[in-house]
Write a protein that holds these residues in place. Structure first.
Motif, PDB file in Angstrom:
ATOM      1  N   MET A   1       0.826  -1.204   0.000  1.00 21.61           N
ATOM      2  CA  MET A   1       0.000   0.000   0.000  1.00 21.61           C
ATOM      3  C   MET A   1       0.862   1.255   0.000  1.00 21.61           C
ATOM      4  O   MET A   1       0.479   2.253  -0.588  1.00 21.61           O
ATOM      5  CB  MET A   1      -0.928   0.002   1.196  1.00 21.61           C
ATOM      6  CG  MET A   1      -2.031  -0.990   1.127  1.00 21.61           C
ATOM      7  SD  MET A   1      -3.156  -0.586   2.448  1.00 21.61           S
ATOM      8  CE  MET A   1      -4.627  -1.233   1.824  1.00 21.61           C
ATOM      9  N   ALA A   2       2.012   1.179   0.687  1.00 20.68           N
ATOM     10  CA  ALA A   2       2.892   2.351   0.716  1.00 20.68           C
ATOM     11  C   ALA A   2       3.362   2.721  -0.678  1.00 20.68           C
ATOM     12  O   ALA A   2       3.543   3.890  -0.990  1.00 20.68           O
ATOM     13  CB  ALA A   2       4.089   2.090   1.628  1.00 20.68           C
ATOM     14  N   SER A   3       3.537   1.723  -1.533  1.00 18.99           N
ATOM     15  CA  SER A   3       3.991   1.984  -2.897  1.00 18.99           C
ATOM     16  C   SER A   3       2.958   2.736  -3.725  1.00 18.99           C
ATOM     17  O   SER A   3       3.310   3.340  -4.734  1.00 18.99           O
ATOM     18  CB  SER A   3       4.329   0.674  -3.607  1.00 18.99           C
ATOM     19  OG  SER A   3       5.455   0.081  -3.030  1.00 18.99           O
ATOM     20  N   GLN A   4       1.719   2.704  -3.329  1.00 19.50           N
ATOM     21  CA  GLN A   4       0.680   3.406  -4.067  1.00 19.50           C
ATOM     22  C   GLN A   4       0.615   4.880  -3.668  1.00 19.50           C
ATOM     23  O   GLN A   4       0.036   5.692  -4.365  1.00 19.50           O
ATOM     24  CB  GLN A   4      -0.676   2.745  -3.865  1.00 19.50           C
ATOM     25  CG  GLN A   4      -0.714   1.311  -4.312  1.00 19.50           C
ATOM     26  CD  GLN A   4      -0.260   1.116  -5.751  1.00 19.50           C
ATOM     27  OE1 GLN A   4      -0.737   1.790  -6.643  1.00 19.50           O
ATOM     28  NE2 GLN A   4       0.674   0.202  -5.960  1.00 19.50           N
ATOM     29  N   VAL A   5       1.212   5.219  -2.527  1.00 18.81           N
ATOM     30  CA  VAL A   5       1.214   6.595  -2.050  1.00 18.81           C
ATOM     31  C   VAL A   5       2.521   7.286  -2.427  1.00 18.81           C
ATOM     32  O   VAL A   5       2.529   8.420  -2.871  1.00 18.81           O
ATOM     33  CB  VAL A   5       0.988   6.652  -0.531  1.00 18.81           C
ATOM     34  CG1 VAL A   5       1.036   8.073  -0.019  1.00 18.81           C
ATOM     35  CG2 VAL A   5      -0.340   5.996  -0.175  1.00 18.81           C
ATOM     36  N   ILE A   6       3.631   6.567  -2.212  1.00 17.35           N
ATOM     37  CA  ILE A   6       4.933   7.045  -2.651  1.00 17.35           C
ATOM     38  C   ILE A   6       5.504   5.992  -3.586  1.00 17.35           C
ATOM     39  O   ILE A   6       5.006   4.879  -3.632  1.00 17.35           O
ATOM     40  CB  ILE A   6       5.894   7.311  -1.461  1.00 17.35           C
ATOM     41  CG1 ILE A   6       6.123   6.045  -0.630  1.00 17.35           C
ATOM     42  CG2 ILE A   6       5.381   8.446  -0.605  1.00 17.35           C
ATOM     43  CD1 ILE A   6       7.141   6.205   0.468  1.00 17.35           C
ATOM     44  N   PRO A  10      11.293   4.070  -2.747  1.00 16.08           N
ATOM     45  CA  PRO A  10      11.292   4.759  -1.448  1.00 16.08           C
ATOM     46  C   PRO A  10      10.437   4.048  -0.394  1.00 16.08           C
ATOM     47  O   PRO A  10      10.787   4.050   0.788  1.00 16.08           O
ATOM     48  CB  PRO A  10      10.728   6.142  -1.769  1.00 16.08           C
ATOM     49  CG  PRO A  10      11.071   6.355  -3.191  1.00 16.08           C
ATOM     50  CD  PRO A  10      10.955   4.993  -3.834  1.00 16.08           C
ATOM     51  N   ALA A  11       9.343   3.440  -0.814  1.00 15.28           N
ATOM     52  CA  ALA A  11       8.515   2.699   0.141  1.00 15.28           C
ATOM     53  C   ALA A  11       9.289   1.521   0.726  1.00 15.28           C
ATOM     54  O   ALA A  11       9.214   1.248   1.926  1.00 15.28           O
ATOM     55  CB  ALA A  11       7.238   2.209  -0.537  1.00 15.28           C
ATOM     56  N   ALA A  12      10.037   0.820  -0.118  1.00 17.70           N
ATOM     57  CA  ALA A  12      10.840  -0.313   0.356  1.00 17.70           C
ATOM     58  C   ALA A  12      11.922   0.156   1.321  1.00 17.70           C
ATOM     59  O   ALA A  12      12.164  -0.474   2.355  1.00 17.70           O
ATOM     60  CB  ALA A  12      11.459  -1.048  -0.821  1.00 17.70           C
ATOM     61  N   GLY A  32       4.917  -3.549  -6.192  1.00 16.98           N
ATOM     62  CA  GLY A  32       4.459  -2.223  -5.786  1.00 16.98           C
ATOM     63  C   GLY A  32       4.379  -1.217  -6.910  1.00 16.98           C
ATOM     64  O   GLY A  32       3.675  -0.216  -6.803  1.00 16.98           O
ATOM     65  N   GLY A  33       5.087  -1.455  -7.992  1.00 18.55           N
ATOM     66  CA  GLY A  33       5.023  -0.554  -9.136  1.00 18.55           C
ATOM     67  C   GLY A  33       3.720  -0.638  -9.893  1.00 18.55           C
ATOM     68  O   GLY A  33       3.424   0.200 -10.741  1.00 18.55           O
ATOM     69  N   LEU A  34       2.927  -1.651  -9.596  1.00 16.14           N
ATOM     70  CA  LEU A  34       1.614  -1.791 -10.238  1.00 16.14           C
ATOM     71  C   LEU A  34       0.599  -0.936  -9.502  1.00 16.14           C
ATOM     72  O   LEU A  34       0.747  -0.652  -8.336  1.00 16.14           O
ATOM     73  CB  LEU A  34       1.164  -3.257 -10.204  1.00 16.14           C
ATOM     74  CG  LEU A  34       2.034  -4.243 -10.965  1.00 16.14           C
ATOM     75  CD1 LEU A  34       1.582  -5.663 -10.684  1.00 16.14           C
ATOM     76  CD2 LEU A  34       1.999  -3.952 -12.442  1.00 16.14           C
TER      77      LEU A  34
END
Length: 84
Positions: A1-6, A10-12, A32-34
């Motif tokens: 979910m963090a990857s959808q916000v940032i 950087p989320a990782a 997360g890139g999806l």
């Protein structure tokens, strides 16, 4: 979910110190890139290229981008839920 916000990398980096499941973080970076355009810098670069090269097709690109990403993300979620 963090990857959808940032963005996904950087989320990782943000989440890595708080877990011992580093393999899951690596998997999350790739998956997360999806989803959204901001989920990955590569998504944003691709969108910018479309805006410059074929500005009349931005809406079509965005619609197809989200449709394909939602389908792929759903399939990956189903497959991973069976593996785990």
């Amino acid at each position: 979910m963090a990857s959808q916000v940032i963005s996904n990398v950087p989320a990782a980096i943000l989440l890595a110190p708080f877990t011992k499941y580093h393999q899951s973080i690596l998997l999350g970076v790739n998956i997360g890139g999806l989803g959204t355009l901001i989920a990955s810098l590569a998504n944003l670069i691709g969108y910018k290229i479309v805006r410059i090269q074929i500005p009349n097709d931005c809406k079509l690109f965005t619609r197809n981008f989200y449709l394909i990403n939602i389908i792929y993300l759903t399939l990956l979620t189903i497959v991973i839920s069976f593996i785990v």
